[in-house]
Design an enzyme around this catalytic site. Structure first.
Site, PDB file in Angstrom:
ATOM      1  N   HIS A  97    -120.974  30.327 -73.724  1.00 23.20           N
ATOM      2  CA  HIS A  97    -121.750  29.206 -74.270  1.00 23.20           C
ATOM      3  C   HIS A  97    -121.143  28.804 -75.618  1.00 23.20           C
ATOM      4  CE1 HIS A  97    -125.058  26.898 -75.987  1.00 23.20           C
ATOM      5  NE2 HIS A  97    -125.465  26.724 -74.734  1.00 23.20           N
ATOM      6  N   GLU A 167    -120.428  21.643 -70.335  1.00 21.58           N
ATOM      7  CA  GLU A 167    -121.332  21.221 -71.409  1.00 21.58           C
ATOM      8  C   GLU A 167    -120.506  20.639 -72.557  1.00 21.58           C
ATOM      9  OE1 GLU A 167    -125.295  23.382 -71.419  1.00 21.58           O
ATOM     10  OE2 GLU A 167    -123.913  24.730 -72.420  1.00 21.58           O
TER      11      GLU A 167
HETATM   12  C1  PEP Z   1    -127.520  24.206 -74.123  1.00 24.25           C
HETATM   13  O1  PEP Z   1    -127.702  24.723 -75.228  1.00 24.25           O
HETATM   14  O2  PEP Z   1    -126.790  24.748 -73.280  1.00 24.25           O
HETATM   15  C2  PEP Z   1    -128.155  22.917 -73.834  1.00 24.25           C
HETATM   16  C3  PEP Z   1    -127.795  22.266 -72.776  1.00 24.25           C
HETATM   17  O3  PEP Z   1    -129.113  22.519 -74.728  1.00 24.25           O
HETATM   18  P1  PEP Z   1    -130.008  21.176 -74.640  1.00 24.25           P
HETATM   19  O4  PEP Z   1    -130.452  21.023 -73.212  1.00 24.25           O
HETATM   20  O5  PEP Z   1    -131.105  21.439 -75.566  1.00 24.25           O
HETATM   21  O6  PEP Z   1    -129.112  20.044 -75.066  1.00 24.25           O
END
Ligand code: PEP
Length: 252
Positions: A97, A167
């Site tokens: 992450h 992400e």
């Molecule tokens: C994350 O921290 O992986 C994430 C997707 O956070 P958020 O959904 O709050 O943007």
């Protein structure tokens, strides 16, 4: 068939502050998802709540961890090992992450963890994503190197157990998610990298999107982004919203 299902993963991070609230969220999620057919939900609480929440396990819901250490046992003060997790019904582990990368984790360490999770029979959710975008496509090289580095020496026979969560770091915790068309481009790109590495076996890898997903944008991200699920931060702590998101995905 588990793999045919979409995956919605809730990353609680270092929340909530007390166990009662954790139980409340987990209880509401469990109770509300009995009729879900096409989605597997994964709840990833902080370690300290995992034993208390292992009862959340049901046909639609699995338990996940947010990290652990790659050695199975020994003198590693403060660490928890992957080998210790399956006894509490943990089946998934979020790895790489961006918040852990920011604390200094690099692809080599993440790769050790990915392999260790697989050895213990669980599924790693390998997070990849660029910090910023540039006009020359450097971000694509970065995402490629995170996928390749994270999966180094992962054998073909285990690749189907791996989940990739794309992400873009700039969308995490942000107001707005990435546009679905761009999500789709990255989905295609990551699948291409996986296919270069693993051939047709890579088709069994689920690729998720994460970053500012909410009730309002879920449908378009899944429908037009073509991803096989979502990784959710903030909204996963609001049980009602999280359940609503899962119901939307189940309808698609
Ligand atoms: C994350 O921290 O992986 C994430 C997707 O956070 P958020 O959904 O709050 O943007």
């Amino acid at each position: 068939m588990k793999k045919a299902k979409k995956l919605v993963v809730g990353n609680w991070k270092m929340n909530p502050l007390d166990l009662d609230e954790a139980k409340n969220i987990a209880g509401t999620v469990k109770k509300s998802l009995k009729n879900i057919k096409k989605v597997e939900t994964v709840v990833c609480p902080p370690f300290i709540y995992i034993t208390s929440l292992s009862g959340i396990k049901s046909p639609n819901i699995s338990l996940g961890a947010q990290d652990a250490f790659y050695e199975s046992a020994g003198s590693f003060t403060g660490e928890v090992s992957f080998a210790q997790l399956p006894q509490f019904k943990v089946e998934y582990v979020i790895l790489g992450h961006s918040e852990r990368r920011k604390m200094g984790e690099g692809d080599d360490l993440i790769n050790k963890k990915v392999r260790s999770v697989l050895v213990e029979g669980m599924s790693p959710i390998l997070c990849v994503g660029e910090n910023t975008r540039d006009q020359h496509g450097e971000y694509l090289n970065l995402v490629r190197s995170q996928v390749v580095g994270g999966l180094r020496d992962v054998p073909k026979k285990l690749i189907g157990d791996v989940v990739i969560a794309y992400e873009p770091v700039w969308a995490i915790g942000a107001k707005e998610a990435m546009r679905p068309r761009e999500v789709h481009e990255m989905y295609i790109f990551i699948k291409k990298v996986l296919r270069e590495l693993y051939g047709i076996s890579a088709d069994s890898v689920r690729v998720l999107y994460g970053g500012a997903v909410d009730v309002g944008n879920t449908e378009e991200i899944i429908r037009d982004g073509f991803v096989q699920g979502l990784l959710i931060g903030r909204e996963s702590l609001k049980a009602k919203n999280f359940v609503e998101i899962i119901k939307i995905v189940d309808q698609i």
